[in-house]
Design a protein around this motif. Sequence first.
Motif, PDB file in Angstrom:
ATOM      1  N   LEU A 180       0.750  -1.390   0.049  1.00 41.48           N
ATOM      2  CA  LEU A 180       0.097  -0.036   0.000  1.00 41.48           C
ATOM      3  C   LEU A 180       0.928   1.287  -0.016  1.00 41.48           C
ATOM      4  CD1 LEU A 180      -2.692   1.402   0.522  1.00 41.48           C
ATOM      5  CD2 LEU A 180      -2.247   1.407   2.843  1.00 41.48           C
ATOM      6  N   ASN A 181       0.902   1.971  -0.907  1.00 41.54           N
ATOM      7  CA  ASN A 181       1.663   3.250  -1.014  1.00 41.54           C
ATOM      8  C   ASN A 181       0.552   4.349  -0.982  1.00 41.54           C
ATOM      9  OD1 ASN A 181       3.030   5.501  -1.416  1.00 41.54           O
ATOM     10  ND2 ASN A 181       4.072   4.831  -3.370  1.00 41.54           N
ATOM     11  N   LEU A 182       0.574   5.139   0.081  1.00 38.04           N
ATOM     12  CA  LEU A 182      -0.517   6.265   0.294  1.00 38.04           C
ATOM     13  C   LEU A 182      -0.152   7.505  -0.540  1.00 38.04           C
ATOM     14  CD1 LEU A 182      -1.287   5.716   3.962  1.00 38.04           C
ATOM     15  CD2 LEU A 182      -2.900   5.681   2.336  1.00 38.04           C
ATOM     16  N   SER A 183       1.191   7.406  -1.347  1.00 33.18           N
ATOM     17  CA  SER A 183       1.380   8.539  -2.148  1.00 33.18           C
ATOM     18  C   SER A 183       0.746   8.379  -3.370  1.00 33.18           C
ATOM     19  CB  SER A 183       2.764   8.713  -2.458  1.00 33.18           C
ATOM     20  OG  SER A 183       3.470   8.860  -1.178  1.00 33.18           O
ATOM     21  N   PHE A 230      -8.367   6.226  13.052  1.00 32.33           N
ATOM     22  CA  PHE A 230      -7.527   6.968  12.262  1.00 32.33           C
ATOM     23  C   PHE A 230      -6.379   7.396  13.098  1.00 32.33           C
ATOM     24  CE2 PHE A 230     -11.028   7.630   9.441  1.00 32.33           C
ATOM     25  CZ  PHE A 230     -10.493   7.842   8.339  1.00 32.33           C
ATOM     26  N   VAL A 231      -5.148   7.520  13.070  1.00 39.87           N
ATOM     27  CA  VAL A 231      -4.249   8.117  13.878  1.00 39.87           C
ATOM     28  C   VAL A 231      -3.767   9.405  13.636  1.00 39.87           C
ATOM     29  CG1 VAL A 231      -1.813   7.872  14.819  1.00 39.87           C
ATOM     30  CG2 VAL A 231      -2.886   5.693  14.055  1.00 39.87           C
ATOM     31  N   GLY A 232      -4.269  10.396  14.456  1.00 38.14           N
ATOM     32  CA  GLY A 232      -4.247  11.819  14.412  1.00 38.14           C
ATOM     33  C   GLY A 232      -3.164  12.166  15.199  1.00 38.14           C
ATOM     34  N   LEU A 259      -7.253   9.416  16.994  1.00 41.54           N
ATOM     35  CA  LEU A 259      -6.542   9.466  18.172  1.00 41.54           C
ATOM     36  C   LEU A 259      -5.339   9.902  18.167  1.00 41.54           C
ATOM     37  CD1 LEU A 259      -4.092   6.799  18.463  1.00 41.54           C
ATOM     38  CD2 LEU A 259      -6.302   5.440  17.585  1.00 41.54           C
ATOM     39  N   THR A 260      -4.639  10.222  19.493  1.00 37.93           N
ATOM     40  CA  THR A 260      -3.295  10.611  19.237  1.00 37.93           C
ATOM     41  C   THR A 260      -2.619   9.578  20.199  1.00 37.93           C
ATOM     42  OG1 THR A 260      -1.787  12.190  20.133  1.00 37.93           O
ATOM     43  CG2 THR A 260      -3.811  12.191  21.373  1.00 37.93           C
ATOM     44  N   PRO A 261      -1.405   9.137  19.661  1.00 44.87           N
ATOM     45  CA  PRO A 261      -0.633   7.988  20.761  1.00 44.87           C
ATOM     46  C   PRO A 261       0.011   9.068  21.857  1.00 44.87           C
ATOM     47  CG  PRO A 261       0.266   8.614  18.644  1.00 44.87           C
ATOM     48  CD  PRO A 261      -0.723   9.285  18.606  1.00 44.87           C
ATOM     49  N   ASP A 266      10.578   6.948  14.055  1.00 46.74           N
ATOM     50  CA  ASP A 266      11.380   7.624  13.214  1.00 46.74           C
ATOM     51  C   ASP A 266      10.687   8.530  12.494  1.00 46.74           C
ATOM     52  OD1 ASP A 266      13.359   5.739  13.441  1.00 46.74           O
ATOM     53  OD2 ASP A 266      12.337   4.037  12.002  1.00 46.74           O
ATOM     54  N   LEU A 267       9.386   8.972  13.122  1.00 44.69           N
ATOM     55  CA  LEU A 267       8.535  10.025  12.439  1.00 44.69           C
ATOM     56  C   LEU A 267       9.409  11.226  11.942  1.00 44.69           C
ATOM     57  CD1 LEU A 267       5.433  10.653  11.481  1.00 44.69           C
ATOM     58  CD2 LEU A 267       5.212  11.573  13.729  1.00 44.69           C
ATOM     59  N   PHE A 268      10.139  11.543  12.892  1.00 46.31           N
ATOM     60  CA  PHE A 268      10.960  12.950  12.637  1.00 46.31           C
ATOM     61  C   PHE A 268      12.100  12.561  11.956  1.00 46.31           C
ATOM     62  CE2 PHE A 268       8.864  12.587  16.614  1.00 46.31           C
ATOM     63  CZ  PHE A 268       7.847  13.568  16.682  1.00 46.31           C
TER      64      PHE A 268
HETATM   65  N1  LIG Z   1       5.577   9.368  16.959  1.00 45.20           N
HETATM   66  C1  LIG Z   1       4.933  10.314  17.612  1.00 45.20           C
HETATM   67  O1  LIG Z   1       5.393  10.858  18.446  1.00 45.20           O
HETATM   68  C2  LIG Z   1       3.422  10.693  16.967  1.00 45.20           C
HETATM   69  C3  LIG Z   1       2.667  11.541  17.604  1.00 45.20           C
HETATM   70  C4  LIG Z   1       1.505  11.741  17.262  1.00 45.20           C
HETATM   71  C5  LIG Z   1       0.970  10.985  16.114  1.00 45.20           C
HETATM   72  N2  LIG Z   1       1.806  10.195  15.496  1.00 45.20           N
HETATM   73  C6  LIG Z   1       1.242   9.602  14.121  1.00 45.20           C
HETATM   74  O2  LIG Z   1       1.418   8.145  14.358  1.00 45.20           O
HETATM   75  C7  LIG Z   1       1.549   7.268  13.124  1.00 45.20           C
HETATM   76  C8  LIG Z   1       2.438   6.303  12.881  1.00 45.20           C
HETATM   77  O3  LIG Z   1       3.865   7.315  13.101  1.00 45.20           O
HETATM   78  P1  LIG Z   1       5.128   6.777  13.871  1.00 45.20           P
HETATM   79  O4  LIG Z   1       5.329   7.460  15.091  1.00 45.20           O
HETATM   80  O5  LIG Z   1       5.080   5.287  13.970  1.00 45.20           O
HETATM   81  O6  LIG Z   1       6.157   6.856  12.465  1.00 45.20           O
HETATM   82  P2  LIG Z   1       7.033   5.981  11.726  1.00 45.20           P
HETATM   83  O7  LIG Z   1       7.868   5.240  12.489  1.00 45.20           O
HETATM   84  O8  LIG Z   1       7.755   7.118  10.619  1.00 45.20           O
HETATM   85  O9  LIG Z   1       5.987   5.045  10.974  1.00 45.20           O
HETATM   86  C9  LIG Z   1       5.281   5.708   9.870  1.00 45.20           C
HETATM   87  C10 LIG Z   1       4.754   4.641   9.018  1.00 45.20           C
HETATM   88  O10 LIG Z   1       4.128   5.404   7.769  1.00 45.20           O
HETATM   89  C11 LIG Z   1       4.547   4.744   6.564  1.00 45.20           C
HETATM   90  N3  LIG Z   1       4.279   5.488   5.620  1.00 45.20           N
HETATM   91  C12 LIG Z   1       4.774   6.804   5.189  1.00 45.20           C
HETATM   92  N4  LIG Z   1       4.429   7.245   4.282  1.00 45.20           N
HETATM   93  C13 LIG Z   1       3.714   6.288   3.710  1.00 45.20           C
HETATM   94  C14 LIG Z   1       3.169   6.130   2.216  1.00 45.20           C
HETATM   95  N5  LIG Z   1       3.189   7.130   1.442  1.00 45.20           N
HETATM   96  N6  LIG Z   1       2.667   4.851   1.943  1.00 45.20           N
HETATM   97  C15 LIG Z   1       2.489   4.160   2.981  1.00 45.20           C
HETATM   98  N7  LIG Z   1       2.988   4.296   4.254  1.00 45.20           N
HETATM   99  C16 LIG Z   1       3.875   5.198   4.437  1.00 45.20           C
HETATM  100  C17 LIG Z   1       6.127   4.214   6.947  1.00 45.20           C
HETATM  101  O11 LIG Z   1       6.552   3.399   5.943  1.00 45.20           O
HETATM  102  P3  LIG Z   1       8.225   3.717   5.641  1.00 45.20           P
HETATM  103  O12 LIG Z   1       8.780   2.766   6.636  1.00 45.20           O
HETATM  104  O13 LIG Z   1       8.243   2.744   4.432  1.00 45.20           O
HETATM  105  O14 LIG Z   1       8.423   5.051   5.345  1.00 45.20           O
HETATM  106  C18 LIG Z   1       6.030   3.653   8.450  1.00 45.20           C
HETATM  107  O15 LIG Z   1       5.470   2.321   8.253  1.00 45.20           O
HETATM  108  C19 LIG Z   1       1.583   8.611  12.168  1.00 45.20           C
HETATM  109  O16 LIG Z   1       0.320   8.766  11.533  1.00 45.20           O
HETATM  110  C20 LIG Z   1       1.847   9.898  13.058  1.00 45.20           C
HETATM  111  O17 LIG Z   1       1.597  10.970  12.266  1.00 45.20           O
HETATM  112  C21 LIG Z   1       2.850   9.895  15.873  1.00 45.20           C
END
Ligand SMILES: NC(=O)c1ccc[n+]([C@@H]2O[C@H](COP(=O)([O-])OP(=O)(O)OC[C@H]3O[C@@H](n4cnc5c(N)ncnc54)[C@H](OP(=O)(O)O)[C@@H]3O)[C@@H](O)[C@H]2O)c1
Length: 330
Positions: free
Chosen positions: A86-89, A164-166, A231-233, A239-241
């Motif tokens: 699944l590619n969300l782009s 949905f993860v917000g 929700l918010t986690p 690795d989000l950042f």
């Molecule tokens: N971490 C926080 O502090 C935090 C706080 C609030 C909300 N969130 C939310 O939590 C969710 C998960 O984040 P995370 O912290 O676990 O970050 P993460 O480790 O960066 O994981 C993000 C995931 O989304 C995938 N992704 C990104 N772009 C994509 C695309 N175009 N198509 C398909 N998959 C895609 C990534 O795949 P790849 O590995 O292939 O890039 C990865 O599996 C996000 O929605 C984020 O906004 C996180």
Amino acid sequence: MGFFLEFLWRQLFVWLPTPNYDFSGQTVIITGSNTGLGREAARHIVRLGAAKVILAVRTPAKGEAAAAEILESTKKTSSIIEVWELNLSSSASVKAFAKRAQGLARLDAVILNAGILTTQFALVEGEESSIVVNVVHNTLLALSLLPKLRESAAKTGLRGRIAFVGSDLQYLAKFAEGETPGNTFDVLRVEEKADMDDRYKVSKLLLACAVRAISAESPVSDKSNVIITYLTPGACKSDLFRDPMGGFQALALAIGKTIIGRSTEVGSRTLVNAVRPNQDVKVHGQFLMDGKVASAGPKINSPEGKKLEEKFHKELYDKLEQLSPGVTKI
Ligand SMILES: NC(=O)c1ccc[n+]([C@@H]2O[C@H](COP(=O)([O-])OP(=O)(O)OC[C@H]3O[C@@H](n4cnc5c(N)ncnc54)[C@H](OP(=O)(O)O)[C@@H]3O)[C@@H](O)[C@H]2O)c1
């Protein structure tokens, strides 16, 4: 208490119990589950007895590696986890994924977790990338899967769940661009005027508007026995950042994450909680924080917020209809 004090309090003192729900027999899709919060949520749901957990990932090899690691840690049989691309782009990828899901014998829950945080402006399918990934294609996927969840709920008698993860950062969105007259997508795709430091927050604010609109149009009923929530986690060490950031900003973020960030395992408990099989219908359309209904935030709970929600609902549905005619006729 102001936002930051409340935030600190939650990060430091709120205890989130380890999920202990019964997912026996259920099929669950989790997007972005090769890493971070999504992978940890998948691990919990596999451990909790789901019959099938679908890791929806953009790089299948990363998904296979995550699947092997989850199976190893949970000692479950390999048939439980499937890795689907699944590619969300790409709207074509989202539609192909949803079509594939039509073939499932059942679908009980979906966690729309995949998302990006970027300060780099880039266009994807004609729109700014965070708006496309976090909002447009996430909602396209949810609406495309909703009929399957409804069908499954009618067949099994178990209520379906979409989460949905917000982010609570939506509370802090300035969204100054929203004051420019015109269609929101037109405004947000202008690079010269883009406030990319605010854009992630804006994407989660617009996602909140979308989820509220979709859930209001699809109340829980005999026809649609599906709870929709977001929700918010909390702030988690993931690795989000991953965007390159310079100087003080990068240092502050690294220190902040180390001191108050939750592990992705702890944060993932909020994802599992949101789609738990015994979820309460009162959370439909609501924002969940640490497993409880929280305020939608000042940008939504105001007369301007109401107007934004109505305006963006129409703009988003027009866009989704262009991408997949009929998808919004829920
Ligand atoms: N971490 C926080 O502090 C935090 C706080 C609030 C909300 N969130 C939310 O939590 C969710 C998960 O984040 P995370 O912290 O676990 O970050 P993460 O480790 O960066 O994981 C993000 C995931 O989304 C995938 N992704 C990104 N772009 C994509 C695309 N175009 N198509 C398909 N998959 C895609 C990534 O795949 P790849 O590995 O292939 O890039 C990865 O599996 C996000 O929605 C984020 O906004 C996180």
